[in-house]
Enzyme design. Structure first.
Site, PDB file in Angstrom:
ATOM      1  N   LYS A 279      64.826  23.987 -52.110  1.00  0.00           N
ATOM      2  CA  LYS A 279      65.125  25.448 -51.359  1.00  0.00           C
ATOM      3  C   LYS A 279      63.335  26.241 -51.582  1.00  0.00           C
ATOM      4  CE  LYS A 279      65.762  27.225 -56.149  1.00  0.00           C
ATOM      5  NZ  LYS A 279      64.337  28.492 -56.311  1.00  0.00           N
TER       6      LYS A 279
ATOM      7  N   GLY B 273      59.953  24.088 -58.768  1.00  0.00           N
ATOM      8  CA  GLY B 273      60.230  25.491 -58.518  1.00  0.00           C
ATOM      9  C   GLY B 273      61.021  25.611 -57.006  1.00  0.00           C
ATOM     10  N   LEU B 274      61.038  23.767 -57.366  1.00  0.00           N
ATOM     11  CA  LEU B 274      61.938  23.293 -55.492  1.00  0.00           C
ATOM     12  C   LEU B 274      63.716  23.625 -55.395  1.00  0.00           C
ATOM     13  CD1 LEU B 274      58.718  21.335 -54.235  1.00  0.00           C
ATOM     14  CD2 LEU B 274      59.627  23.701 -53.798  1.00  0.00           C
ATOM     15  N   GLY B 275      63.815  23.479 -57.076  1.00  0.00           N
ATOM     16  CA  GLY B 275      65.467  23.125 -56.770  1.00  0.00           C
ATOM     17  C   GLY B 275      65.568  21.846 -56.837  1.00  0.00           C
ATOM     18  N   GLY B 276      65.291  21.219 -56.715  1.00  0.00           N
ATOM     19  CA  GLY B 276      65.943  19.786 -56.555  1.00  0.00           C
ATOM     20  C   GLY B 276      66.939  19.058 -57.472  1.00  0.00           C
TER      21      GLY B 276
ATOM     22  N   SER C  79      68.456  20.825 -59.286  1.00  0.00           N
ATOM     23  CA  SER C  79      69.912  21.787 -58.925  1.00  0.00           C
ATOM     24  C   SER C  79      70.587  21.681 -57.586  1.00  0.00           C
ATOM     25  CB  SER C  79      69.496  23.137 -58.831  1.00  0.00           C
ATOM     26  OG  SER C  79      68.929  23.340 -59.672  1.00  0.00           O
TER      27      SER C  79
ATOM     28  N   ASP D 158      71.090  27.284 -60.265  1.00  0.00           N
ATOM     29  CA  ASP D 158      70.610  27.136 -59.049  1.00  0.00           C
ATOM     30  C   ASP D 158      71.548  26.978 -58.543  1.00  0.00           C
ATOM     31  OD1 ASP D 158      68.545  28.781 -58.851  1.00  0.00           O
ATOM     32  OD2 ASP D 158      66.867  27.783 -58.686  1.00  0.00           O
TER      33      ASP D 158
END
Ligand code: C5P
Length: 290
Positions: A9, A94-97, A99, A132
């Protein structure tokens, strides 16, 4: 065996309204899944186990294992699952992988174990794992509020093509906590950036790049002094005012006019030696019972 795609994301808009009495921050954000995925496989087993193509993520406190343990505890289910994670999303970037993988684990294991949980039950469990994680129970475009646990699905009618630039210093321990610790009251806003973006979404079905905003942008240089070189490289290609941190970084992104421009830009950056991808925004998958 169940196979799931787990998307990354970006926050198209990220505002912080205030610090909460519990030490977290009150957010208003428009979050968007993008076409960059990890692949997860789940099969029944006596115990819960995880193996991951990225060896450094094979730890007992991996958020996917915590998700599986939480679900067992909540449901009283006595069996387990063998989980395999094929990692493609840059991690700690910071790409939410992480989560996203945890949310996918909750959804997949609820199904594999036949738990018949409601979406709101799964979302509440997700919130226990991280701020997140609830967003990824829904995916697509969503307004995210509170600490991250209040998720309202939205619809972006026109897909956006983004270019991501991933600097080589990802995976910094405690990075998100550190960025939040740099927030001061003069960073607080009142939700006006989200309001403008929502209005544009309603009127035009899209969020223009000029309406994107991330409060962490103003802290990026302070938090990651080495980011200047990468920021400048993307800005040279994207034009001023259209470079943002993805979440709490250090990945940077810019919105382009379409696929052609995004791919051209990503290729140019790759040729200069940067890790860059062109990726579209992606809608939420068809709703499935958890
Ligand atoms: O919830 P999560 O564990 O992902 O949060 C990591 C850190 O980010 C928290 O310990 C907190 O310092 C900060 N945070 C915050 N407010 C939020 C989300 C995260 O202060 N809404």
């Amino acid at each position: 065996m169940l196979k799931y795609s787990s998307p990354a994301k970006v926050n198209l808009v990220l505002e912080i309204l205030e610090r909460r009495p519990d030490g977290y921050h009150e957010l208003k954000s428009i979050v968007q899944t993008i076409g960059l995925y990890d692949t997860l496989y789940f099969e029944p087993a006596a115990d819960v186990s995880l193996d991951c193509t990225q060896p450094v993520l094979n730890t007992p406190d991996n958020l996917m294992l915590r998700a599986a343990r939480l679900l067992k505890e909540y449901s009283g289910y006595s069996g387990g699952a063998k989980i395999h994670l094929e990692k493609h999303i840059p991690w700690g970037a910071g790409l939410g992988g992480g989560s996203s993988n945890a949310a996918t684990t909750l959804l997949a294991l609820s199904r594999l174990w036949g738990l018949n949980l409601s979406t709101s039950e799964v979302t509440a469990l997700a919130a226990k794992l991280g701020s997140d994680v609830p967003f990824f129970i829904h995916g697509g475009t969503a307004l995210v509020e509170g600490r991250g646990e209040r998720v309202t699905p939205l619809r972006l009618l026109k897909p956006l093509w983004l270019v991501l630039l991933v600097p080589p210093f990802t995976g910094i321990p405690g990075k998100t906590r550190r960025l939040y610790s740099l927030i001061r009251p003069d960073h607080y806003t009142k939700g006006e950036f989200v309001s403008r973006a929502l209005e544009s979404l309603q009127k035009h079905g899209e969020i223009a790049p000029s309406l994107m905003f991330n409060i962490f942008d103003s802290l990026a240089l302070h938090a990651f002094p080495e980011i200047e070189h990468y920021w400048r490289a993307l800005k040279e290609e994207a034009g001023p005012g259209n470079v943002h941190l993805a979440g709490s970084g250090p990945t940077l992104f810019t919105a382009t006019e379409g696929r052609h421009q995004a791919e051209r830009l990503a290729t140019r950056l790759s040729e200069k030696g940067f890790e860059a991808f062109a990726t579209p925004t992606v809608p939420a998958p068809e709703p499935q019972a958890p």
